[in-house]
Design a protein around this motif. Structure first.
Motif, short mmCIF file in Angstrom:
data_model
loop_
_atom_site.label_atom_id
_atom_site.label_comp_id
_atom_site.label_asym_id
_atom_site.label_seq_id
_atom_site.Cartn_x
_atom_site.Cartn_y
_atom_site.Cartn_z
N ARG A 1 42.21 15.92 52.35
CA ARG A 1 41.44 14.90 53.04
C ARG A 1 40.68 14.03 52.05
N THR A 2 40.04 14.64 51.08
CA THR A 2 39.29 13.88 50.08
C THR A 2 40.20 12.97 49.28
N THR A 3 41.37 13.47 48.90
CA THR A 3 42.31 12.66 48.13
C THR A 3 42.77 11.46 48.93
N ALA A 4 43.08 11.66 50.18
CA ALA A 4 43.51 10.54 51.03
C ALA A 4 42.41 9.49 51.15
N HIS A 5 41.19 9.93 51.31
CA HIS A 5 40.07 8.98 51.40
C HIS A 5 39.90 8.20 50.10
N ASN A 6 40.05 8.89 48.97
CA ASN A 6 39.93 8.22 47.68
C ASN A 6 41.03 7.17 47.49
N VAL A 7 42.24 7.52 47.88
CA VAL A 7 43.36 6.58 47.75
C VAL A 7 43.11 5.36 48.64
N LEU A 8 42.72 5.61 49.89
CA LEU A 8 42.44 4.50 50.80
C LEU A 8 41.30 3.62 50.27
N LEU A 11 42.63 1.39 47.57
CA LEU A 11 43.46 0.33 48.12
C LEU A 11 42.61 -0.74 48.81
N ILE A 12 41.54 -0.32 49.44
CA ILE A 12 40.61 -1.26 50.06
C ILE A 12 39.92 -2.08 48.97
N ASP A 13 39.51 -1.41 47.90
CA ASP A 13 38.85 -2.12 46.78
C ASP A 13 39.78 -3.14 46.14
N LYS A 14 41.08 -2.87 46.14
CA LYS A 14 42.06 -3.80 45.57
C LYS A 14 42.43 -4.93 46.53
N GLY A 15 41.91 -4.85 47.76
CA GLY A 15 42.17 -5.91 48.73
C GLY A 15 43.48 -5.77 49.49
N LEU A 16 44.10 -4.60 49.43
CA LEU A 16 45.35 -4.39 50.13
C LEU A 16 45.13 -3.95 51.58
N PHE A 17 44.02 -3.27 51.83
CA PHE A 17 43.67 -2.79 53.16
C PHE A 17 42.24 -3.17 53.48
N GLN A 18 41.89 -3.08 54.75
CA GLN A 18 40.51 -3.29 55.16
C GLN A 18 40.11 -2.17 56.10
N ASN A 19 38.83 -1.86 56.11
CA ASN A 19 38.31 -0.80 56.95
C ASN A 19 37.25 -1.40 57.86
#
Length: 81
Positions: A1-8, A11-19
């Motif tokens: 779970r922690t790894t998935a959150h870190n990856v997301l 990706l959000i920081d790189k501008g590929l996704f938004q939360n």
């Protein structure tokens, strides 16, 4: 779970996704992502030289006439832009 959150988060920081309120969605299309990845690869591996990339790609293989026609049309379209 922690790894998935870190990856997301990365990706959000790189501008590929938004939360937005816990709902994570893509900001760019798959095509745009692959376009960016391709450009980055040419930049990293071939010092940004598209002719060097094409030379390396075709060095040990031959293009069919159909493939060459498609590439010519792509070049013509890119020149017009």
């Amino acid at each position: 779970r922690t790894t998935a959150h870190n990856v997301l988060r990365r990706l959000i920081d790189k501008g590929l996704f938004q939360n937005e309120n816990g709902l994570v969605t893509a900001v760019i299309s798959r095509e745009e992502f692959y376009s960016r990845q391709s450009k980055q690869y040419v930049e990293d591996a071939f010092a940004g030289s598209l002719p060097a990339f094409i030379a390396a790609f075709t060095q040990n293989s031959r293009l069919t006439s159909e493939e060459a026609d498609v590439i010519r049309r792509m070049i013509d379209q890119a020149e017009e832009k």
